[in-house]
Scaffold this active site. Structure first.
Site, PDB file in Angstrom:
ATOM      1  N   TYR A  46      -1.568  -0.492  11.366  1.00 29.97           N
ATOM      2  CA  TYR A  46      -1.754  -1.155   9.762  1.00 29.97           C
ATOM      3  C   TYR A  46      -0.627  -0.830   8.884  1.00 29.97           C
ATOM      4  CZ  TYR A  46      -3.388  -1.411   4.960  1.00 29.97           C
ATOM      5  OH  TYR A  46      -3.326  -1.818   3.791  1.00 29.97           O
ATOM      6  N   LYS A  92       2.194  -3.101   7.315  1.00 32.72           N
ATOM      7  CA  LYS A  92       2.715  -3.504   6.036  1.00 32.72           C
ATOM      8  C   LYS A  92       3.736  -3.209   5.526  1.00 32.72           C
ATOM      9  CE  LYS A  92      -0.121  -4.678   3.218  1.00 32.72           C
ATOM     10  NZ  LYS A  92      -0.634  -5.876   2.754  1.00 32.72           N
ATOM     11  N   THR A 104       0.816  -1.375  -0.011  1.00 31.51           N
ATOM     12  CA  THR A 104      -0.109   0.254  -0.078  1.00 31.51           C
ATOM     13  C   THR A 104       0.905   1.310  -0.180  1.00 31.51           C
ATOM     14  OG1 THR A 104      -1.303   1.203   1.474  1.00 31.51           O
ATOM     15  CG2 THR A 104      -0.119  -0.317   2.596  1.00 31.51           C
ATOM     16  N   ASP A 105       0.325   2.377  -0.617  1.00 34.97           N
ATOM     17  CA  ASP A 105       1.077   3.671  -0.620  1.00 34.97           C
ATOM     18  C   ASP A 105       0.980   4.203   0.881  1.00 34.97           C
ATOM     19  OD1 ASP A 105      -1.675   4.493   0.090  1.00 34.97           O
ATOM     20  OD2 ASP A 105      -1.999   5.770  -1.680  1.00 34.97           O
ATOM     21  N   GLU A 106       0.421   3.515   1.932  1.00 31.35           N
ATOM     22  CA  GLU A 106       0.419   4.023   3.262  1.00 31.35           C
ATOM     23  C   GLU A 106       1.791   3.805   3.966  1.00 31.35           C
ATOM     24  OE1 GLU A 106      -3.083   3.462   5.812  1.00 31.35           O
ATOM     25  OE2 GLU A 106      -4.471   3.573   4.212  1.00 31.35           O
TER      26      GLU A 106
HETATM   27  P1  NAD Z   1      -9.949  -7.125   2.485  1.00 29.86           P
HETATM   28  O1  NAD Z   1      -9.901  -6.852   4.085  1.00 29.86           O
HETATM   29  O2  NAD Z   1     -11.001  -6.836   1.661  1.00 29.86           O
HETATM   30  O3  NAD Z   1      -9.527  -8.430   2.264  1.00 29.86           O
HETATM   31  C1  NAD Z   1      -8.449  -9.462   2.794  1.00 29.86           C
HETATM   32  C2  NAD Z   1      -8.610 -10.706   2.813  1.00 29.86           C
HETATM   33  O4  NAD Z   1      -7.433 -11.175   3.451  1.00 29.86           O
HETATM   34  C3  NAD Z   1      -9.724 -11.182   3.206  1.00 29.86           C
HETATM   35  O5  NAD Z   1     -10.447 -12.145   2.264  1.00 29.86           O
HETATM   36  C4  NAD Z   1      -9.671 -11.853   4.524  1.00 29.86           C
HETATM   37  O6  NAD Z   1     -10.217 -13.187   4.841  1.00 29.86           O
HETATM   38  C5  NAD Z   1      -7.954 -12.437   4.147  1.00 29.86           C
HETATM   39  N1  NAD Z   1      -7.126 -12.727   5.298  1.00 29.86           N
HETATM   40  C6  NAD Z   1      -6.987 -11.877   6.608  1.00 29.86           C
HETATM   41  N2  NAD Z   1      -5.935 -12.281   7.157  1.00 29.86           N
HETATM   42  C7  NAD Z   1      -5.695 -13.588   6.749  1.00 29.86           C
HETATM   43  C8  NAD Z   1      -4.832 -14.576   6.962  1.00 29.86           C
HETATM   44  N3  NAD Z   1      -4.006 -14.420   8.114  1.00 29.86           N
HETATM   45  N4  NAD Z   1      -4.387 -15.482   6.171  1.00 29.86           N
HETATM   46  C9  NAD Z   1      -5.209 -15.799   5.167  1.00 29.86           C
HETATM   47  N5  NAD Z   1      -6.332 -14.865   4.695  1.00 29.86           N
HETATM   48  C10 NAD Z   1      -6.316 -13.560   5.527  1.00 29.86           C
HETATM   49  O7  NAD Z   1      -8.686  -6.378   1.845  1.00 29.86           O
HETATM   50  P2  NAD Z   1      -8.294  -5.756   0.468  1.00 29.86           P
HETATM   51  O8  NAD Z   1      -8.846  -4.268   0.610  1.00 29.86           O
HETATM   52  O9  NAD Z   1      -9.007  -6.457  -0.770  1.00 29.86           O
HETATM   53  O10 NAD Z   1      -6.815  -5.343   0.446  1.00 29.86           O
HETATM   54  C11 NAD Z   1      -6.099  -6.715  -0.031  1.00 29.86           C
HETATM   55  C12 NAD Z   1      -4.689  -6.372  -0.104  1.00 29.86           C
HETATM   56  O11 NAD Z   1      -4.201  -4.971  -0.616  1.00 29.86           O
HETATM   57  C13 NAD Z   1      -4.143  -6.024   1.314  1.00 29.86           C
HETATM   58  O12 NAD Z   1      -2.701  -6.545   1.491  1.00 29.86           O
HETATM   59  C14 NAD Z   1      -4.082  -4.541   1.502  1.00 29.86           C
HETATM   60  O13 NAD Z   1      -2.932  -4.042   2.325  1.00 29.86           O
HETATM   61  C15 NAD Z   1      -3.628  -4.035   0.140  1.00 29.86           C
HETATM   62  N6  NAD Z   1      -4.252  -2.765  -0.381  1.00 29.86           N
HETATM   63  C16 NAD Z   1      -5.373  -2.525  -0.081  1.00 29.86           C
HETATM   64  C17 NAD Z   1      -5.814  -1.303  -0.760  1.00 29.86           C
HETATM   65  C18 NAD Z   1      -7.282  -0.736  -0.523  1.00 29.86           C
HETATM   66  O14 NAD Z   1      -7.485   0.536  -0.788  1.00 29.86           O
HETATM   67  N7  NAD Z   1      -8.166  -1.505  -0.162  1.00 29.86           N
HETATM   68  C19 NAD Z   1      -5.049  -0.380  -1.305  1.00 29.86           C
HETATM   69  C20 NAD Z   1      -3.534  -0.717  -1.476  1.00 29.86           C
HETATM   70  C21 NAD Z   1      -3.246  -1.897  -0.938  1.00 29.86           C
HETATM   71  O1  DAU Z   2      -4.128   4.041   0.482  1.00 29.08           O
HETATM   72  C1  DAU Z   2      -4.532   2.642   0.586  1.00 29.08           C
HETATM   73  C2  DAU Z   2      -5.204   2.145   1.754  1.00 29.08           C
HETATM   74  O2  DAU Z   2      -6.489   2.596   1.689  1.00 29.08           O
HETATM   75  C3  DAU Z   2      -5.183   0.824   2.071  1.00 29.08           C
HETATM   76  O3  DAU Z   2      -3.797   0.294   2.350  1.00 29.08           O
HETATM   77  C4  DAU Z   2      -6.084   0.534   3.187  1.00 29.08           C
HETATM   78  O4  DAU Z   2      -6.250  -0.924   3.372  1.00 29.08           O
HETATM   79  C5  DAU Z   2      -7.300   1.049   2.891  1.00 29.08           C
HETATM   80  O5  DAU Z   2      -8.313   0.743   3.905  1.00 29.08           O
HETATM   81  C6  DAU Z   2      -7.401   2.516   2.782  1.00 29.08           C
HETATM   82  O6  DAU Z   2      -6.872   3.237   3.782  1.00 29.08           O
HETATM   83  P1  DAU Z   2      -7.687   4.806   4.333  1.00 29.08           P
HETATM   84  O7  DAU Z   2      -7.270   4.969   5.527  1.00 29.08           O
HETATM   85  O8  DAU Z   2      -7.113   5.728   3.338  1.00 29.08           O
HETATM   86  O9  DAU Z   2      -9.234   4.357   3.668  1.00 29.08           O
HETATM   87  P2  DAU Z   2     -10.531   4.437   4.351  1.00 29.08           P
HETATM   88  O10 DAU Z   2     -11.660   3.995   3.620  1.00 29.08           O
HETATM   89  O11 DAU Z   2     -10.509   3.933   6.029  1.00 29.08           O
HETATM   90  O12 DAU Z   2     -10.758   6.063   4.666  1.00 29.08           O
HETATM   91  C7  DAU Z   2     -10.426   6.920   3.559  1.00 29.08           C
HETATM   92  C8  DAU Z   2     -10.453   8.381   4.128  1.00 29.08           C
HETATM   93  O13 DAU Z   2     -11.977   8.812   4.512  1.00 29.08           O
HETATM   94  C9  DAU Z   2      -9.670   8.540   5.308  1.00 29.08           C
HETATM   95  O14 DAU Z   2      -9.103   9.924   5.316  1.00 29.08           O
HETATM   96  C10 DAU Z   2     -10.459   8.491   6.340  1.00 29.08           C
HETATM   97  C11 DAU Z   2     -11.848   9.124   5.897  1.00 29.08           C
HETATM   98  N1  DAU Z   2     -12.993   8.382   6.721  1.00 29.08           N
HETATM   99  C12 DAU Z   2     -13.031   7.164   6.801  1.00 29.08           C
HETATM  100  C13 DAU Z   2     -14.319   6.528   7.049  1.00 29.08           C
HETATM  101  C14 DAU Z   2     -14.304   4.858   7.250  1.00 29.08           C
HETATM  102  C15 DAU Z   2     -13.969   9.261   7.078  1.00 29.08           C
HETATM  103  O15 DAU Z   2     -14.029  10.389   7.166  1.00 29.08           O
HETATM  104  N2  DAU Z   2     -15.028   8.631   7.566  1.00 29.08           N
HETATM  105  C16 DAU Z   2     -15.191   7.522   7.582  1.00 29.08           C
HETATM  106  O16 DAU Z   2     -16.316   6.698   8.211  1.00 29.08           O
END
Ligand code: NAD
Ligand code: DAU
Length: 333
Positions: free
Chosen positions: A145, A149, A121-123
Site C-alpha cells: 500500500y 502511494k 499518506t505519512d506511510e
Molecule cells: P477509502 O478506502 O475510504 O476510500 C477510497 C475511495 O476511492 C472509495 O470511494 C473507492 O471506491 C474509491 N476508489 C478506489 N479505487 C478507485 C479507482 N480505481 N477509481 C476510482 N475510485 C476508486 O479511503 P480513505 O481512507 O478515504 O482515503 C482516501 C485517500 O486518502 C487515499 O488516497 C488514502 O491513501 C489517503 N489517506 C488516507 C488516510 C487514512 O487514515 N484513511 C490517511 C492519509 C491519507
Molecule cells: O497513516 C495513514 C494511514 O493510516 C493511511 O494511509 C491508510 O490508508 C490507513 O489505513 C491507515 O493505515 P494504518 O495501517 O495505520 O491503519 P489501520 O487502521 O489499519 O491500523 C492502525 C493500527 O492498528 C496499526 O498499527 C495496526 C493496528 N490494528 C489494526 C487493525 C485493523 C490492530 O491492532 N488490529 C486491527 O484489527
C-alpha cells in the site's frame, strides 16, 4: 470553484466533498469506482446540491476521466485502495489504481492545464522511532500500500518538474471519524465493542499512530488546494499520538464494554511501529487542526452508535467474508 473529486464516495473524500459543497458552495463532480470502500450513500444529502454530479468510473479509465474533467478548475485525487492488510493479501488493485490511475488523471490535468492535488499518506516515509517526519524526509515505504502511494507521489512530482503541471501533494496522518469503513482500527473496534465481539490487537499493541479527525484533514486538503505552491508537498498531521492499546482501551470505556474482549492476534507482516508528522508547512498556509483526540474519539463513537443504518448493511454483507479471512474467525464469535 468547479472541482473534480476522485474517490469522493469514500471516507475522507465524502467528508471533503461535504465541506466543499456546504461551506464553499463549490460545484463538485465526484468520480468514483465504488469499490467495497466507496458508497454513494456517503454523499446522499448532496444529491440535489447545485452543480453536484456523480460518475461511477475508475480513475484508470481515460475516457470517463476526459468527460468528467471537462470544465473543472481543479482535480483532487483521493481515489486509492487504502487498507494495509488487504495490500499484503492482494496487492494488485493497489498498484493498478495508484500507478495507472494517477497517470491517467495527470495526463488529463496536463492536457487542460488544470491544478491537481494528490492526497497521500505519512506511510510513504516508513516508520520512525523518535522525532517526526518533515516533507524533506526520505521515502521509505514498508507495505505494498505505502509503496504504491509513494510511487504515485513521485509520478505527481515528475509532472510538475517535467511539464510544469500545477501539481501538489498532501500527506495525511491516520484519519478517524464518521463514514470510515470498519476494516480500519477505530471503527472496527467501536463496532466490535458495541456488539460484544472480540477486539483483535496486532502483536503487542504498542504501535503508535498520529491521529487526525477527518474534518481537520479534509480542511487541510482544502488549504493546500487553495493556497499551496505548485510542486510542493504538505504534511497534514494530527495533534495527538496514541499507542494502539490505549486507543482500544478508550474505545472500550466509551462503549461501556469489557477489557476482557481484547484478544492479542498475530502481528501484521512488516508492521510499522510509529508514524509521526511535522505539519509546520501546512500551518504556514493558515491551517490548524481543531479537534483533539479525546473529543474526536467521543464524537466518532457517538456517530457509529447513532448511525446503525450506515454500518448495518456493511456488517451483514461481503465484509463478513473479509473479516473471516483476515482474523481467522467469523464476526460475532
Ligand atoms: P477509502 O478506502 O475510504 O476510500 C477510497 C475511495 O476511492 C472509495 O470511494 C473507492 O471506491 C474509491 N476508489 C478506489 N479505487 C478507485 C479507482 N480505481 N477509481 C476510482 N475510485 C476508486 O479511503 P480513505 O481512507 O478515504 O482515503 C482516501 C485517500 O486518502 C487515499 O488516497 C488514502 O491513501 C489517503 N489517506 C488516507 C488516510 C487514512 O487514515 N484513511 C490517511 C492519509 C491519507
Ligand atoms: O497513516 C495513514 C494511514 O493510516 C493511511 O494511509 C491508510 O490508508 C490507513 O489505513 C491507515 O493505515 P494504518 O495501517 O495505520 O491503519 P489501520 O487502521 O489499519 O491500523 C492502525 C493500527 O492498528 C496499526 O498499527 C495496526 C493496528 N490494528 C489494526 C487493525 C485493523 C490492530 O491492532 N488490529 C486491527 O484489527
Amino acid at each position: 470553484m468547479k472541482l473534480l473529486v476522485c474517490g469522493g464516495a469514500g471516507f475522507i473524500g465524502s467528508n471533503f466533498v461535504r465541506q466543499r459543497v456546504t461551506e464553499h458552495g463549490d460545484a463538485v463532480t465526484v468520480l468514483d469506482k465504488l469499490t467495497y470502500a466507496g458508497r454513494e450513500e456517503n454523499l446522499a444529502e448532496l444529491r440535489d446540491a447545485p452543480g453536484f454530479a456523480f460518475v461511477r468510473a475508475g480513475i484508470e479509465d481515460p475516457e470517463a476521466v476526459a468527460d468528467a474533467i471537462e470544465g473543472v478548475d481543479a482535480v483532487v485525487n483521493f481515489a486509492a485502495e487504502t487498507h494495509v492488510d488487504r495490500s499484503i493479501a492482494e496487492p494488485d488493485a493497489f498498484i493498478r489504481t495508484a500507478a495507472l490511475g494517477t497517470f491517467v488523471l495527470l495526463e488529463a490535468a496536463r492536457a487542460r492545464g488544470i491544478r491537481y492535488v494528490q492526497v497521500s499518506t505519512d506511510e510513504v516515509y516508513g516508520s520512525i522511532e523518535d522525532g517526526s517526519f518533515t516533507e524533506e524526509s526520505p521515502l521509505l515505504p514498508s507495505s505494498p500500500y505505502s509503496a504504491s502511494k509513494a510511487g504515485a507521489d513521485l509520478l505527481v512530482a515528475s509532472y510538475h518538474h517535467t511539464y510544469g503541471l500545477e501539481a501538489l501533494v498532501c500527506r495525511g496522518s491516520n484519519n478517524y471519524g464518521p463514514y470510515q469503513y470498519p476494516e480500519k482500527l477505530i471503527p472496527l473496534m467501536v463496532l466490535n465493542a458495541l456488539h460484544g465481539d472480540r477486539l483483535p490487537v496486532y502483536g503487542d499493541g504498542q504501535q503508535v499512530r498520529n491521529w487526525i479527525f477527518v474534518e481537520d484533514f479534509a480542511r487541510g486538503v482544502g488549504h493546500v488546494l487553495a493556497h499551496g505552491a505548485p510542486g510542493e508537498t504538505y504534511n497534514v498531521g494530527g495533534p495527538d499520538e496514541a499507542v494502539n492499546l490505549e486507543v482500544v482501551r478508550r474505545i472500550i470505556a466509551l462503549c461501556g464494554a469489557s477489557e476482557d474482549l481484547i484478544e492479542y492476534v498475530t502481528d501484521r507482516a512488516g508492521h510499522d511501529r510509529r508514524y509521526s508528522l511535522r505539519s509546520e508547512k501546512a500551518r504556514a498556509l493558515g491551517w490548524e487542526a481543531q479537534v483533539r483526540f479525546d473529543e474526536g474519539l467521543e464524537r466518532t463513537v457517538a456517530w457509529y452508535r447513532d448511525n446503525r443504518d450506515w454500518w448495518e448493511p456493511i456488517r451483514s454483507g461481503d465484509y463478513r467474508a473479509y473479516y473471516e479471512r483476515q482474523y481467522g474467525r467469523a464476526l460475532g464469535r
